[in-house]
Write a protein that holds these residues in place. Sequence first.
Motif, mmCIF file in Angstrom:
data_model
loop_
_atom_site.group_PDB
_atom_site.id
_atom_site.type_symbol
_atom_site.label_atom_id
_atom_site.label_comp_id
_atom_site.label_asym_id
_atom_site.label_seq_id
_atom_site.Cartn_x
_atom_site.Cartn_y
_atom_site.Cartn_z
ATOM 1 N N ARG A 1 0.797 -1.073 0.143
ATOM 2 C CA ARG A 1 0.015 0.051 0.003
ATOM 3 C C ARG A 1 0.927 1.311 -0.018
ATOM 4 N N THR A 2 2.095 1.130 0.610
ATOM 5 C CA THR A 2 2.945 2.279 0.630
ATOM 6 C C THR A 2 3.886 2.274 -0.839
ATOM 7 N N GLU A 3 3.547 1.368 -1.575
ATOM 8 C CA GLU A 3 4.670 1.273 -2.649
ATOM 9 C C GLU A 3 4.472 2.460 -3.631
ATOM 10 N N PRO A 4 5.086 3.347 -4.190
ATOM 11 C CA PRO A 4 4.599 4.456 -4.615
ATOM 12 C C PRO A 4 3.900 4.235 -5.960
ATOM 13 N N ALA B 1 0.504 3.120 -4.814
ATOM 14 C CA ALA B 1 -0.281 4.096 -4.380
ATOM 15 C C ALA B 1 -0.781 4.899 -5.350
ATOM 16 N N GLN C 1 -0.006 8.473 3.264
ATOM 17 C CA GLN C 1 0.524 7.402 3.944
ATOM 18 C C GLN C 1 1.624 6.890 3.156
ATOM 19 N N SER C 2 1.609 6.752 2.054
ATOM 20 C CA SER C 2 2.759 6.498 1.051
ATOM 21 C C SER C 2 3.923 7.706 1.301
ATOM 22 N N ARG D 1 6.384 7.239 4.071
ATOM 23 C CA ARG D 1 7.236 6.193 3.868
ATOM 24 C C ARG D 1 8.198 6.598 3.186
ATOM 25 N N LEU E 1 3.609 11.238 -6.707
ATOM 26 C CA LEU E 1 2.694 11.200 -5.685
ATOM 27 C C LEU E 1 2.353 12.601 -5.174
#
Length: 390
Positions: free
Chosen positions: A258-261, A264, A286-287, A290, A296
């Motif tokens: 879920r936090t992989e750019p 996301a 959230q992403s 991290r 993003l």
Amino acid sequence: MRLAIWSIILAAVAVGIALIARNSTGYVVIFSGSQRIELSLNLLVFLVIAGYFAFYFIARMAATLVAIPARVRAYRENRTRSRLRQALDDALLAFFQGRYASAEKSAAVALAGEDTKGVAAIIAARSAHELGRFNEREQFLEEAKGAAPEVDQARLTTLADLLVSQGRHAEALAVLKDLSARDSRNLRLLRLRLQAEQALRNWDEVLDTVGALAKLGGIGPAEAAAVRRAAHLGNLNRKAQDAAALSAYWKQLPAEMRTEPLVAATAARYHLALGGNAEAQQIIEQSLEREWNPTLVALYGDASGADALPQIERAERWLREHARDPALLLALGKLCMRQGLWGKAQSYIEASLALEPTHDGHMTLAALMETIGKPQEAVQHFRRSAELAG
């Protein structure tokens, strides 16, 4: 040394026998009716021993003569097997050397033997495939049917491999599912299955297969992560038109995914397209917590709600660490426009363009100029954006 010892032993035995015979005075009388035969004991012993050896050698000669046809047949069979084995070895060597025509020719010779038929047919099929002769390939694979179970498994594995290389992934997958049921830990089968499932975009099956491969050490961590990412992106794309399904799938994703750019950013875009600005905003925040990612950040400016002040405050906190990030400055400009902070928006957008002139930046500034009643400046920025786009 051994010969000398035996020579001494035999000489001693001969001397012993000579001494015994010299001192023997016994005789034997044989009666047969009116006939009377008288022999010395030494002669009788000699005749018995000589008769035994004569019978032994005659019997051995007769047995050898009787066995000659069988031995000839065995010799011919062994010679044929040797010739077929040599042909099979030649076929294997030629195949791995890339001489497929020679490999097929040698394998065709080895097809005549029951012991070499299955493997030879598989080699011939692979060679014919490499030569683009697919009809002959099918015929050779048919020749391999009915062999031992392990050879039949090799035949089916070969068939699946050739079908995958030919792009016939659905047919290959049908064969591979049957094979996987027999041997679920076979790395070659799992890799072929993964390749077919990826081609068919069976993303849920891809995730299962890459998981099995990773457990067996058949795929590296980096490659496994890339495959999982592609599979999740494929599933997100299928749910891009259904907000509820998209949200449900996103919640069941692993935390690291879920936090992989890229994942996301893709999910955020789909939520934005469906009007889910709040969901997109949460995913992006959230992403970014991290890992900082310009894509993003750029999306963050489009993920504003009715009240953009909380986002502006968060983005300005980020600006303390990323003061010269053009994507962040442009996002702040868009958020300020959404909130009606025209002067602040202009300063942020102009600062972004000073660092990196972009099509999106000039379009945003052109829209701002129109909004605040500066049509000439707006036209200039529209032209500049067109030049960058072209």
